[in-house]
Enzyme design. Structure first.
Site, mmCIF file in Angstrom:
data_model
loop_
_atom_site.group_PDB
_atom_site.id
_atom_site.type_symbol
_atom_site.label_atom_id
_atom_site.label_comp_id
_atom_site.label_asym_id
_atom_site.label_seq_id
_atom_site.Cartn_x
_atom_site.Cartn_y
_atom_site.Cartn_z
ATOM 1 N N LYS B 229 -58.790 33.469 5.865
ATOM 2 C CA LYS B 229 -57.412 33.637 6.331
ATOM 3 C C LYS B 229 -57.355 33.901 7.832
ATOM 4 C CE LYS B 229 -56.157 32.883 2.254
ATOM 5 N NZ LYS B 229 -55.586 31.553 2.025
ATOM 6 N N ASP B 292 -50.684 26.543 1.482
ATOM 7 C CA ASP B 292 -51.135 26.522 2.868
ATOM 8 C C ASP B 292 -50.332 25.516 3.688
ATOM 9 O OD1 ASP B 292 -53.662 27.230 4.722
ATOM 10 O OD2 ASP B 292 -53.127 25.120 4.981
ATOM 11 N N GLU B 296 -47.456 26.825 6.485
ATOM 12 C CA GLU B 296 -47.521 26.591 7.932
ATOM 13 C C GLU B 296 -46.317 25.777 8.411
ATOM 14 O OE1 GLU B 296 -51.385 24.873 7.835
ATOM 15 O OE2 GLU B 296 -50.689 22.822 7.544
#
Lengths: 568, 568
Positions: B229, B292, B296
């Protein structure tokens, strides 16, 4: 007949149209060939992209056609030529031959195109002796039944029925329900069709959906397309005018995806002629959905919206009053710029600029905007090409019950616009050279992407120029951006919302920053613009315009179209 | 061990978290169940969406795991519980058992994660007696050879070689090249692997690409994931600190996609422990890439960028000076709001507001922004879920050689920001309650979409809260938006450019218009926020934070990261 190889001719021409200047300019976009040499991905490995309908295949399919019933005419567009078919009342005498064997036409859906096409077909059949019945097919309990009955369709005489019943008994099924609904029910529609019957579509969206999901049509039916270049109410209104006024009507593109009976081409052209197309151009279903879905995300709706938002913001920041900023952005595009392009082509806007200072401003805006616009344009095209946009539209359709589309014209800019329109003196609207440069650079970027992707010029010009200035910008001119965007299909309205902000950001972050920072701009781009082969082709295409413009009511009372959705 | 059924528990909990208030509020978003009843598409017809990895399947896979080597601990997050594995130097003594049978580890690529993971693995193996060699595999002639040699890898001792040679001889292949390159060469990589060997990935992107193209892994290899992470340089720096400072390191998620040998889970956990993860959380490859890539595009990069652009514009229009507008938008989020969330959770920002007026402003901004943000969030998630984003990224990668990504921080706002940062007095940055309302509404919308889509809470909190306030906003705080966005992967940077303007437009067109028009806002949304089950879970997750923050240099000289790309 002379050999006809437009694919080769156009590819050569394309290079010279805008990539060739790269040889003389420093910062021009490199060609695809140069790109592959530079790309950081290992050579020889290919991406998993569209496996169907590559450029050459599609181009070949749309290059020529055989008709036993109609007369095809060759038109020269720049260094290519295409075949078109002229329509009109005198040509409608050929309809009985074109519809030979078709006894029952089922028009499915009563949205924008349904009422228009059903009535036009019924009238043409009656006037020219086509022995076929037109029946409307609707979902059981559809709210549209009454509207269809008001136009003389009825259960009693068998011209109104449940959609699958109608499909089962039709020789020719004209499927005019929304894109989302089509994607949901097309399997059942195909299953219900008679062997040897014909499926007619007015948008290639369904093929796009099938491409994206790996499906194909059953091979014992014809699959054809006729796509009118205007919304349904115009298709009806101009058809009626065309009964007395020669050349009134809406042009159409047509395509044959599958010809199971050997008669599909003449049936497709017959359909276009019967609904009143003064001119019909050939395309393919695949190129139609690609150019249509791309075009409406581009300069037809999304790009022009993003452009005017960015320009309005820029002009007010520079100190213009809000009203003047609206005039110099929206009004300038939807008024004099659109009118000039419509009547005399794109380059005339540049040629008409009053002095060197105005031309320099145009050139600065054009050269700074072309590449940032091209960047979004090609991303958008490739998202359509690989099926992403189709999938997104279908997913969006499933969300709208819960999350309806938001309003796009509640912001200050569009409130100001209302006042500006109320006080408008049409003749006083200026051509702002900066606005013209940004708008035309974006239009040219759209055109260049379509040329690079191998579309024929008639399609490029229709989807990038004619629909924009003749059909859509007049809506924004009449009552603002939502009146333009939300009168279009759900596919178009959702796509415009998606892509408008992308054009806005790219122009704001790149074009205007480059200008404000005094960066050296690529003068070669202006040479490429001035010498672009699209200009004479646009003028040539303008000769094929119907003699009567698409009528647009300025009054809200007549705004039935808002809920019916046009075909753009 | 007690029966563990988080899937059921979480689904029930989700309803109560944010859809349940719909029963008491008028305009709350209807539930998915209510939606299907209302949807205009024919009932019983399903869309052609993702055919793989539905919510229940993925949730079940990530619910529990068996480890023969490590100790799993149960953590309670709200009304669910998950298992995690604690790492650290004392746990590394178990590495020889976890890596039993692995004699050769090939780390492929030398970008952001490659150097970090290769060196950490080499150090851990040496310190804890793992009998395995770490070899770097690069393309022939790679420019990274020198950098790898500078860290002690060499052709001479067989720790540096051509990538496919290295893959052919490795028991464990850690594939750390870019997403685009991975999609291009993965077939060749898989072909080169030994039967019974293990493929290690640090991002599920490859599975997303294979889902989108209908491909699957060969079934005689293990496929596992460890996703740190934080960016590579932090993974290395904190690992080194962790040798002497207990708990320093970067947390990881891990997943087992395929277990051909029966040892895949312990190898995955061992890999995470060996590179220094203080805590490891289980996920699936599919949920990892979905959360993910979505995250983002959302609050981690795209959404926060769109938010601050829209707020800065709003504040300057309302009459704030440009510097003050920057302070009240960007500085407020990246400074005190992020710090408060990091230390005491999301709700603390609201609780800390000084008075009723500030809370009312927050509530107005929150309630007006939640739904427009949710709208874009769920569109984005579903575009990731159905493969669209993956396809777009791959297409974009093929264009960058010709059309590089544009600069996003050349506009006036970010030039002003530079001056603001230069004069900054950290303690003077205010929490603007309007800004806080918009930012937190968007963060909550992201969380609610992930909950609706069935992700486990640890993943939701990492991808929506912790990465945002601990890892990414500090970059924007240090040097503006491009320093944050363009230090991330190409997948992230392209996605942020794509979605930022969407959030901006939806907020501008809907939220701010509703506020300015004084529209009645849905107070139930604030109740749902205050009582949201995520708040105690965030505080619980914060206890699993490494003891040392990700270090961030403020100086441009140390900005090597810019070209290496982090893993977000």
């Amino acid at each position: 007949m002379a050999a006809f190889v437009p694919a080769v001719a156009a590819v050569g021409a394309r290079s010279s149209a805008w990539t060739a200047p790269a040889a003389t300019g420093a910062s021009r976009l490199p060609t695809a060939a140069a790109r592959s040499a530079r790309a950081s991905v290992p050579a020889g490995l290919t991406m998993a992209a569209t496996k169907v309908g590559n450029v050459a295949e599609e181009k070949l399919k749309s290059a020529d056609f055989d008709t036993k019933v109609f007369v095809k005419e060759q038109v020269n567009l720049a260094d290519t030529s295409e075949y078109i078919v002229r329509g009109g009342r005198d040509v409608m005498t050929r309809l009985p031959k074109a519809f030979a064997g078709v006894k029952s036409v089922g028009v499915i859906g009563w949205g924008s195109q349904g009422p228009a096409q059903a009535q036009n077909l019924r009238d043409s059949f009656a006037d020219f002796g086509v022995d076929a019945k037109v029946t409307i097919g609707l979902r059981a309990g559809s709210a549209s039944e009454k509207a269809a009955m008001a136009q003389g369709f009825s259960h009693e005489d068998g011209t109104l029925g449940e959609m699958y019943d109608v499909i089962r008994q039709s020789d020719f099924v004209v499927l005019l329900i929304s894109d989302g609904a089509t994607a949901m029910c097309y399997k059942k529609v195909l299953d219900a069709m008679k062997p040897g019957s014909t499926l007619g579509l007015s948008h290639g969206f369904l093929l796009g959906h099938m491409d994206a999901t790996g499906d194909t049509f059953r091979d014992d039916v014809n699959v054809i397309l006729v796509a009118p270049k205007g919304m349904g109410p115009s298709v009806r209104r101009l058809y009626v005018q065309g009964k007395t006024q020669n050349g009134a009507g809406i042009n159409c593109s047509f395509a044959v995806q599958q010809d199971a009976t050997g008669t599909a081409t003449d049936l497709a052209i017959g359909w276009a002629v019967a609904i009143g197309a003064p001119f019909s151009f050939q395309t393919t279903l695949r190129n139609e959905y690609r150019s249509d879905i791309y075009g409406e995300r581009g300069i037809l709706l999304g790009a022009v919206h993003g452009i005017v938002e960015s320009l309005y913001r820029r002009y007010t920041f520079e100190g213009m009053s809000e009203e003047q900023a609206f005039v110099h952005s929206v009004e300038s595009i939807t008024g004099p710029i659109s009118r000039t392009i419509s009547k005399r082509g794109i380059k005339a806007v540049y040629d008409d600029l009053p002095d060197d200072a105005a031309r320099a401003t145009f050139a600065k805006a054009y050269t700074a905007s072309y590449k940032p616009a091209f960047d979004i344009m090609i991303e958008c095209y490739e998202d359509v090409e690989c099926g992403n946009e189709i999938r997104s539209v279908i997913n969006a359709n499933l969300r709208y019950g819960r999350l309806p589309m938001g309003k796009i014209d509640g912001t200050r800019m569009w409130v100001v616009g209302k006042d500006v329109r109320a006080k408008r003196v049409e003749a006083d609207i200026p051509v702002d050279p900066f606005t013209a440069g940004v708008y035309i650079a974006t239009m040219m970027a759209q055109i260049d992407v379509l040329m690079e992707k191998g579309h024929v010029l008639s399609e490029i010009i229709n989807e990038s120029v004619i629909e924009s200035v003749d059909s859509l910008n007049p809506y924004m001119h009449a009552r603002g951006v939502a009146y333009m965007v939300d009168n279009c299909s759900i596919t178009a309205a959702s796509g415009s919302r998606k892509w408008a902000p992308r054009f806005d950001y790219n122009l704001t972050q790149q074009s205007y920053v480059a200008i404000d920072n005094g960066e050296a701009l690529d003068a070669g781009l202006i040479d490429a613009f001035v010498n672009h082969k699209i200009h004479p082709a646009v003028v040539e295409c303008a000769k094929l315009r119907p003699s009567v413009d698409i009528a647009l009511s300025g009054s809200v009372a007549d705004d039935a179209a808002r809920s019916t959705m046009m075909s753009a």
